[in-house]
Motif scaffolding. Structure first.
Motif, short mmCIF file in Angstrom:
data_model
loop_
_atom_site.label_atom_id
_atom_site.label_comp_id
_atom_site.label_asym_id
_atom_site.label_seq_id
_atom_site.Cartn_x
_atom_site.Cartn_y
_atom_site.Cartn_z
N GLU A 44 -2.75 -9.23 3.80
CA GLU A 44 -3.52 -8.33 2.94
C GLU A 44 -2.83 -6.96 2.80
OE1 GLU A 44 -5.80 -8.58 6.95
OE2 GLU A 44 -4.55 -9.84 5.67
N ASP A 45 -2.08 -6.54 3.83
CA ASP A 45 -1.37 -5.26 3.76
C ASP A 45 -0.13 -5.37 2.87
OD1 ASP A 45 -3.21 -3.98 5.36
OD2 ASP A 45 -2.12 -4.39 7.22
N VAL A 46 0.48 -6.55 2.86
CA VAL A 46 1.63 -6.77 1.98
C VAL A 46 1.20 -6.63 0.53
CG1 VAL A 46 3.34 -8.43 1.18
CG2 VAL A 46 2.89 -8.21 3.62
N GLU A 47 0.05 -7.18 0.19
CA GLU A 47 -0.46 -7.07 -1.18
C GLU A 47 -0.66 -5.61 -1.57
OE1 GLU A 47 -3.98 -9.38 -1.57
OE2 GLU A 47 -3.00 -11.28 -1.05
N GLY A 48 -1.22 -4.82 -0.65
CA GLY A 48 -1.43 -3.39 -0.92
C GLY A 48 -0.12 -2.65 -1.07
N LEU A 49 0.85 -3.00 -0.22
CA LEU A 49 2.17 -2.37 -0.32
C LEU A 49 2.81 -2.68 -1.67
CD1 LEU A 49 4.64 -0.91 0.98
CD2 LEU A 49 5.38 -3.17 1.77
#
Length: 258
Positions: free
Chosen positions: A214-219
């Protein structure tokens, strides 16, 4: 009994005159070439010289006197090793030995420091060639002092930045969109606990593998927005270390447009 001189025909006279004119033209061109070369050597901002294998200059141009501050007489009357920085004597002697003792090295390139008449140090970048016919060394040097000083300042600044980042536990990076090259500072490797390897083509993959999905998507959204709209981004996210421990980190990205 005297021999009568053969009278030349008009065509023969014309050919003789043309031949003499051609010789005169070639001599004038050679003279002009020599004059132009001498002017080039004399006016060159680089240091141009001829030296013998006994360690003395035979000829030096005005570049020597302008850069080093010595008169031509001072330069020609003393062994050139006297002008070299003591710390560079050994490597200079090695370069000269390679040039004069091994004909497989007809030309060499090296760099050393000279001491100017006022005591200052100047960095010179040399190209030298041994003329085996007369056993003289023909060399030209360029003053690269400002370049070396700039490099030293950059190295010093980089060292200071690394030390400051280490104290503050802050890492920095840059990513080239054209070459897809990712560069990390030393402290960033410490934060992510990733081994620093030269020219690591897997670094970006290792970086992303530390993120939760989920953090990769935000990045990716932030990076895309920064590239598209030319605005910085900030975000906090978790990273998973090799030992499965979790860290929270704050990151920011700024677009630099060339």
């Amino acid at each position: 009994m005297e021999k009568t001189k053969k009278e030349l025909t008009y065509d023969e006279l014309l050919q003789k005159v043309e031949a003499q004119e051609l010789i005169i033209k070639e001599l004038n061109e050679e003279k002009n070439a020599i004059t132009n070369f001498e002017y080039f050597v004399k006016e060159s901002p680089d240091l141009v010289c001829i030296g013998d294998t006994n360690g003395y200059y035979k000829i030096v141009n005005d570049g020597f006197t302008k850069v080093l501050g010595y008169s031509r007489e001072e330069l020609l009357s003393r062994p050139f090793l006297e002008f070299i920085h003591p710390d560079d004597l050994e490597k200079t002697l090695e370069a000269i030995k390679k040039l004069v003792s091994n004909y497989s090295y007809p030309a060499i390139a090296f760099e050393n420091r000279f001491i100017k008449k006022n005591g200052e140090t100047v960095f010179l970048q040399w190209k030298a060639n041994l003329h085996t016919t007369n056993n003289l060394v023909y060399a030209i040097a360029r003053d690269v002092t400002e370049i070396r000083k700039t490099q030293e300042k950059l190295l010093s600044s980089e060292k200071s930045l690394n030390e400051a980042q280490k104290i503050a536990k802050i890492g920095s990076w840059d990513f080239n969109l054209m070459t897809q090259e990712l560069n990390w500072s030393n402290e960033l490797y410490e934060i992510f606990e990733i081994e620093s390897l030269p020219n690591d083509s897997e670094l970006y993959a290792k970086y992303l593998s530390s993120f939760l999905p989920e953090d990769v998507e935000g990045l990716n959204r932030n990076v895309y927005n920064t590239i598209t709209n030319k605005i910085p981004y900030e975000m906090e996210h978790r990273i998973i270390l090799a030992d499965q421990k979790t860290k929270w980190v704050f990151c920011t990205g700024v677009p630099i447009i060339d």
